[in-house]
Design a protein around this motif. Sequence first.
Motif, short mmCIF file in Angstrom:
data_model
loop_
_atom_site.label_atom_id
_atom_site.label_comp_id
_atom_site.label_asym_id
_atom_site.label_seq_id
_atom_site.Cartn_x
_atom_site.Cartn_y
_atom_site.Cartn_z
N VAL A 137 64.14 -48.61 -37.70
CA VAL A 137 64.55 -47.08 -36.78
C VAL A 137 64.98 -47.21 -35.38
N GLN A 138 66.14 -45.80 -34.83
CA GLN A 138 66.37 -45.94 -34.11
C GLN A 138 67.03 -44.33 -33.39
N GLY A 139 66.12 -44.10 -31.81
CA GLY A 139 66.92 -43.05 -31.48
C GLY A 139 65.51 -41.98 -32.41
N LEU A 140 64.10 -42.04 -32.35
CA LEU A 140 63.05 -41.55 -32.78
C LEU A 140 61.64 -41.84 -31.86
N GLY A 141 62.44 -42.34 -30.18
CA GLY A 141 61.58 -42.23 -29.34
C GLY A 141 60.60 -43.50 -29.61
N ASN A 142 59.88 -44.02 -28.25
CA ASN A 142 59.32 -45.09 -28.12
C ASN A 142 58.27 -45.71 -28.48
N ASN A 143 57.50 -43.98 -30.27
CA ASN A 143 56.57 -44.22 -30.74
C ASN A 143 56.69 -44.48 -32.13
N ALA A 144 57.83 -44.33 -32.90
CA ALA A 144 58.07 -44.19 -34.45
C ALA A 144 57.96 -45.09 -35.00
N ARG A 145 57.30 -45.19 -36.34
CA ARG A 145 57.01 -46.35 -36.97
C ARG A 145 57.84 -45.62 -38.61
N ALA A 206 68.22 -44.15 -45.72
CA ALA A 206 69.15 -43.43 -44.90
C ALA A 206 68.94 -42.56 -44.75
N LEU A 207 68.44 -41.70 -46.47
CA LEU A 207 68.66 -40.09 -45.99
C LEU A 207 67.50 -39.78 -45.29
N LEU A 208 66.52 -40.64 -45.27
CA LEU A 208 65.35 -40.62 -44.63
C LEU A 208 65.09 -40.14 -43.39
N ILE A 209 66.30 -40.86 -42.57
CA ILE A 209 66.18 -41.15 -41.64
C ILE A 209 67.05 -41.06 -41.01
N GLU A 210 68.62 -39.93 -41.70
CA GLU A 210 69.15 -39.23 -40.68
C GLU A 210 68.11 -37.59 -40.92
N LEU A 211 67.36 -37.47 -41.87
CA LEU A 211 66.43 -35.75 -42.04
C LEU A 211 65.21 -36.95 -40.77
N ALA A 212 65.13 -37.47 -40.00
CA ALA A 212 64.59 -37.58 -39.36
C ALA A 212 64.89 -37.24 -37.77
N LYS A 213 66.34 -37.52 -38.10
CA LYS A 213 66.86 -37.88 -36.20
C LYS A 213 67.54 -36.30 -36.76
N LYS A 214 67.46 -35.37 -37.47
CA LYS A 214 67.66 -34.01 -37.23
C LYS A 214 66.24 -32.94 -36.91
N ALA A 215 64.66 -33.84 -37.30
CA ALA A 215 63.82 -33.33 -37.14
C ALA A 215 63.37 -33.15 -35.39
#
Length: 220
Positions: A137-145, A206-215
Amino acid sequence: MHISRMLLITLIICAAIFSAGCTQNSSSQVPVTLVTTSAPVANPAQLALTQSDVPQGFTLVESKAKTYADVSKLALDIGWQDGYMVRFINPVQDARGANEIVQSIAIYPERTIKDVIAMAEQQGRSDIDLTYTDIPVQGLGNNARAFYGKANAQILLKPTPANQLIPGMDKNAVPAIFKNDVAEIIFSKGNTVEVLIMTGPSPDTALLIELAKKAYAKIP
């Protein structure tokens, strides 16, 4: 010695100018105290995904604020302050049940965020009936897992002890449990930590990553 009146006036004026200069220089050297304010704490309810954020077919079935009674002692010990959760369901024609998305939001002191992330990941990977692989994943900060848990078998047989309160219950009965796959993303920004989990017959990473970016974009 006789001092002329003009000379005396000149000396008085010079002394006044010198005194004013000293006063100005002295005041300019007074240290300036900077006033700092702490970052505002986000309202978790305002960060939650809404019905308009999820694809058609998913329905918001639960949304609630979390209280101190809802969280573990461990969470309280590392500084849990506030929280909120929402749950969406997409019914599918599958014996294993519906696809479900859960978003959990929590506020912690920034100094404990890395510990919170690490513990959330450890807990998310703790099901021994799943085999886990990382999700990039990218674009969710440095601590994303992010990771995906694949069920080792779709149907698990779990022996249970006899239930003396239910007449006719065979003590050797072995119920069948349908096991679903799990996709999970953990990220943080400032003092906010979020966990998005999708479970069901076919979790869509893919959907979960999209929702994570919205959040993530909702966090100030």
